[in-house]
Design a protein around this motif. Structure first.
Motif, PDB file in Angstrom:
ATOM      1  N   ARG A  50       0.802  -1.225   0.000  1.00 28.51           N
ATOM      2  CA  ARG A  50       0.000   0.000   0.000  1.00 28.51           C
ATOM      3  C   ARG A  50       0.838   1.280   0.000  1.00 28.51           C
ATOM      4  NH1 ARG A  50      -5.318  -1.069   1.564  1.00 28.51           N
ATOM      5  NH2 ARG A  50      -5.658   1.079   0.900  1.00 28.51           N
ATOM      6  N   GLY A  51       2.166   1.153   0.007  1.00 26.99           N
ATOM      7  CA  GLY A  51       3.041   2.315   0.015  1.00 26.99           C
ATOM      8  C   GLY A  51       4.477   1.844   0.114  1.00 26.99           C
ATOM      9  N   PHE A  52       5.419   2.813   0.212  1.00 25.01           N
ATOM     10  CA  PHE A  52       6.839   2.470   0.248  1.00 25.01           C
ATOM     11  C   PHE A  52       7.575   3.293   1.296  1.00 25.01           C
ATOM     12  CE2 PHE A  52       5.540   0.652  -3.659  1.00 25.01           C
ATOM     13  CZ  PHE A  52       6.361  -0.456  -3.831  1.00 25.01           C
ATOM     14  N   LYS A  53       8.551   2.638   1.933  1.00 27.76           N
ATOM     15  CA  LYS A  53       9.378   3.291   2.940  1.00 27.76           C
ATOM     16  C   LYS A  53      10.777   3.530   2.377  1.00 27.76           C
ATOM     17  CE  LYS A  53      11.371   4.753   6.695  1.00 27.76           C
ATOM     18  NZ  LYS A  53      11.556   3.994   7.942  1.00 27.76           N
ATOM     19  N   PRO A 108       1.597   6.017  -1.479  1.00 27.71           N
ATOM     20  CA  PRO A 108       2.430   7.043  -0.838  1.00 27.71           C
ATOM     21  C   PRO A 108       3.869   6.583  -0.610  1.00 27.71           C
ATOM     22  CG  PRO A 108       0.980   6.027   0.768  1.00 27.71           C
ATOM     23  CD  PRO A 108       0.589   5.470  -0.563  1.00 27.71           C
ATOM     24  N   ALA A 109       4.743   7.580  -0.425  1.00 25.69           N
ATOM     25  CA  ALA A 109       6.147   7.355  -0.097  1.00 25.69           C
ATOM     26  C   ALA A 109       6.423   7.935   1.283  1.00 25.69           C
ATOM     27  CB  ALA A 109       7.052   8.001  -1.135  1.00 25.69           C
ATOM     28  N   LEU A 110       6.918   7.094   2.176  1.00 23.28           N
ATOM     29  CA  LEU A 110       7.240   7.489   3.547  1.00 23.28           C
ATOM     30  C   LEU A 110       8.754   7.623   3.656  1.00 23.28           C
ATOM     31  CD1 LEU A 110       6.485   7.761   6.616  1.00 23.28           C
ATOM     32  CD2 LEU A 110       6.587   5.258   6.718  1.00 23.28           C
ATOM     33  N   PHE A 111       9.241   8.835   3.927  1.00 26.27           N
ATOM     34  CA  PHE A 111      10.676   9.108   4.002  1.00 26.27           C
ATOM     35  C   PHE A 111      11.107   9.346   5.446  1.00 26.27           C
ATOM     36  CE2 PHE A 111       9.806  10.325  -0.385  1.00 26.27           C
ATOM     37  CZ  PHE A 111      10.959   9.969  -1.067  1.00 26.27           C
ATOM     38  N   HIS A 112      12.133   8.616   5.898  1.00 27.41           N
ATOM     39  CA  HIS A 112      12.780   8.994   7.150  1.00 27.41           C
ATOM     40  C   HIS A 112      13.343  10.400   6.997  1.00 27.41           C
ATOM     41  CE1 HIS A 112      15.391   8.635  10.727  1.00 27.41           C
ATOM     42  NE2 HIS A 112      16.171   9.432  10.012  1.00 27.41           N
ATOM     43  N   THR A 113      13.173  11.224   8.037  1.00 22.32           N
ATOM     44  CA  THR A 113      13.791  12.554   8.039  1.00 22.32           C
ATOM     45  C   THR A 113      14.455  12.789   9.395  1.00 22.32           C
ATOM     46  OG1 THR A 113      11.793  13.685   8.854  1.00 22.32           O
ATOM     47  CG2 THR A 113      12.065  13.493   6.449  1.00 22.32           C
ATOM     48  N   GLY A 114      15.442  13.671   9.399  1.00 25.70           N
ATOM     49  CA  GLY A 114      16.105  14.061  10.631  1.00 25.70           C
ATOM     50  C   GLY A 114      17.120  13.044  11.115  1.00 25.70           C
ATOM     51  N   GLN A 115      17.513  13.224  12.365  1.00 28.95           N
ATOM     52  CA  GLN A 115      18.516  12.367  12.991  1.00 28.95           C
ATOM     53  C   GLN A 115      18.046  10.918  13.017  1.00 28.95           C
ATOM     54  OE1 GLN A 115      20.155  14.021  16.571  1.00 28.95           O
ATOM     55  NE2 GLN A 115      20.606  12.021  17.449  1.00 28.95           N
ATOM     56  N   LEU A 161       6.672  12.731   5.755  1.00 27.38           N
ATOM     57  CA  LEU A 161       7.952  12.980   6.399  1.00 27.38           C
ATOM     58  C   LEU A 161       7.907  12.296   7.762  1.00 27.38           C
ATOM     59  CD1 LEU A 161       8.288  16.813   5.653  1.00 27.38           C
ATOM     60  CD2 LEU A 161       9.147  14.897   4.270  1.00 27.38           C
ATOM     61  N   ALA A 162       8.711  11.257   7.947  1.00 22.16           N
ATOM     62  CA  ALA A 162       8.673  10.497   9.191  1.00 22.16           C
ATOM     63  C   ALA A 162       9.497  11.173  10.272  1.00 22.16           C
ATOM     64  CB  ALA A 162       9.198   9.088   8.954  1.00 22.16           C
ATOM     65  N   VAL A 190       2.124  16.662   1.155  1.00 18.74           N
ATOM     66  CA  VAL A 190       3.097  16.276   2.176  1.00 18.74           C
ATOM     67  C   VAL A 190       2.435  16.191   3.551  1.00 18.74           C
ATOM     68  CG1 VAL A 190       5.234  16.899   3.370  1.00 18.74           C
ATOM     69  CG2 VAL A 190       5.042  17.219   0.898  1.00 18.74           C
ATOM     70  N   HIS A 191       2.731  15.094   4.258  1.00 19.05           N
ATOM     71  CA  HIS A 191       2.239  14.858   5.612  1.00 19.05           C
ATOM     72  C   HIS A 191       3.424  14.615   6.541  1.00 19.05           C
ATOM     73  CE1 HIS A 191      -1.027  13.930   2.877  1.00 19.05           C
ATOM     74  NE2 HIS A 191      -1.893  14.013   3.864  1.00 19.05           N
ATOM     75  N   ILE A 192       3.162  14.517   7.832  1.00 19.82           N
ATOM     76  CA  ILE A 192       4.191  14.246   8.832  1.00 19.82           C
ATOM     77  C   ILE A 192       3.714  13.118   9.733  1.00 19.82           C
ATOM     78  CG2 ILE A 192       5.349  15.156  10.894  1.00 19.82           C
ATOM     79  CD1 ILE A 192       5.344  17.903   9.605  1.00 19.82           C
ATOM     80  N   ASP A 193       4.593  12.123   9.997  1.00 23.58           N
ATOM     81  CA  ASP A 193       4.251  11.177  11.057  1.00 23.58           C
ATOM     82  C   ASP A 193       5.094  11.494  12.290  1.00 23.58           C
ATOM     83  OD1 ASP A 193       6.456   9.391  11.702  1.00 23.58           O
ATOM     84  OD2 ASP A 193       5.995   8.096  10.015  1.00 23.58           O
ATOM     85  N   LEU A 194       4.577  11.134  13.444  1.00 19.29           N
ATOM     86  CA  LEU A 194       5.142  11.556  14.731  1.00 19.29           C
ATOM     87  C   LEU A 194       5.928  10.446  15.418  1.00 19.29           C
ATOM     88  CD1 LEU A 194       2.057  13.535  16.094  1.00 19.29           C
ATOM     89  CD2 LEU A 194       4.099  14.466  14.994  1.00 19.29           C
ATOM     90  N   SER A 195       6.482   9.529  14.644  1.00 17.22           N
ATOM     91  CA  SER A 195       7.159   8.371  15.212  1.00 17.22           C
ATOM     92  C   SER A 195       8.594   8.680  15.628  1.00 17.22           C
ATOM     93  CB  SER A 195       7.174   7.239  14.179  1.00 17.22           C
ATOM     94  OG  SER A 195       7.966   7.616  13.058  1.00 17.22           O
ATOM     95  N   GLY A 196       9.152   7.744  16.396  1.00 20.47           N
ATOM     96  CA  GLY A 196      10.572   7.789  16.700  1.00 20.47           C
ATOM     97  C   GLY A 196      10.965   8.575  17.926  1.00 20.47           C
ATOM     98  N   TRP A 197      10.036   9.337  18.475  1.00 23.60           N
ATOM     99  CA  TRP A 197      10.273  10.116  19.692  1.00 23.60           C
ATOM    100  C   TRP A 197       9.107   9.893  20.638  1.00 23.60           C
ATOM    101  CZ3 TRP A 197      13.291  15.118  20.087  1.00 23.60           C
ATOM    102  CH2 TRP A 197      14.282  15.207  19.105  1.00 23.60           C
TER     103      TRP A 197
END
Length: 287
Positions: free
Chosen positions: A121-124, A152-159, A196-197, A217-224
């Motif tokens: 259903r999408g790509f990371k 959709p395309a989910l991109f890791h962003t940031g540290q 933007l992950a 463009v959307h933002i996910d709140l994961s990783g923190w």
């Protein structure tokens, strides 16, 4: 999947072990990321274990691996096998695929097959881990395919915690995950849905600006843990971006239980909470 029965949709869940006992990362990177996240949880749940974890909580989960075969010189888990395993749990699992951008035309062909033949259903993408600049035009045929396929395309962003604390970060370059590189992709592919992950530290303001400026463009709140979210991100999620922000945990590094407990303490407007926890994901994925 009966969306009405779900309490939430976790948009960011990693598969780090397959049914054959193979791991997504080598031992050194696995240990470094565990130390970074101070994670005492079981780090390597299989797809079946993930499904049981989320079914118990009446949640759905977007699951994926990251194919960084070229950059890491470590064999990736099979997105095809992950999708097939997820198909056994359609009530709670939503499979995303991953292809190595350095594979060129083969990556494009494989991405098409993952969607048409395996129900992805999408790509990371993880630019730092995969070692590529997202805005290089060499990778544009891949985005063209995803845009055409309507996924959709989910991109890791940031540290990133992968490689954290190791000499040279094991060669993993943070600059590849600057969200401004993805702004170029969003501009050139206006019909490609992009997420933007993570809180995009140290580029949080840039991520908020991009999501505000680009309708796709959307933002996910994961990783923190939410208690560490920058105040400007909390404000944007509650106000101008409440229709574009998604719940994500980064399981198994952060559990949905821990994330939701900390999220409950944030100053988020009541009408924004159901949007973030489920409704935005339902709309984005067309569930």
């Amino acid at each position: 999947m009966n969306v009405a029965d779900l309490t939430a949709i976790d948009f960011h869940v990693h598969v780090e072990q397959d049914a054959h006992g193979h791991f997504a990362l080598d031992d050194e990177l696995m240990e470094a990321s565990s130390a970074y996240f101070k994670s005492a949880e079981h780090r390597t749940p299989t797809v079946d274990v993930i499904a049981a974890h989320y079914r118990e909580r009446r949640m759905a989960a977007v699951i994926f691996t990251v194919d960084a075969s070229t950059a890491l010189r470590h064999p990736a888990l099979s997105s095809e096998e992950i999708a097939e395993a997820a198909a056994q749990h359609p009530d709670v699992l939503i499979p995303f695929g991953s292809v190595d951008p350095h594979a060129g035309a083969k990556a494009v062909t494989r991405a098409r097959g993952l969607v048409t033949d395996h129900g992805v259903r999408g790509f990371k993408f993880h630019p730092s881990l995969q070692g590529f600049a997202p805005n290089e035009t060499a990778f544009y045929p891949l985005y063209e395919a995803l845009q055409e396929l309507g996924v959709p395309a989910l991109f890791h962003t940031g540290q990133t915690g992968i490689g954290a604390g190791l000499p040279g970060g094991r060669g993993i370059k943070l600059g590849y995950s600057d969200p401004m590189l993805i702004d170029d992709v969003a501009a050139d592919f206006p019909d490609l849905k992009i997420i933007l992950a993570h809180p995009s530290v140290p580029w949080q303001d840039e991520a908020i600006s991009i999501a505000t400026h680009k309708a796709n463009v959307h933002i996910d709140l994961s990783g923190w843990s939410p208690k560490y979210f920058p105040p400007r991100l909390v404000q944007a999620a509650s106000r101008q971006l409440r229709h574009k922000v998604l719940f994500g945990s980064d399981f198994p590094l952060i559990t949905p239980d821990r994330w939701l407990t900390d999220f409950a303490a944030l100053d988020i407007k009541p009408d924004a909470r159901p949007l973030i926890l489920k409704d935005n994901a339902v709309r984005l994925l067309g569930l």
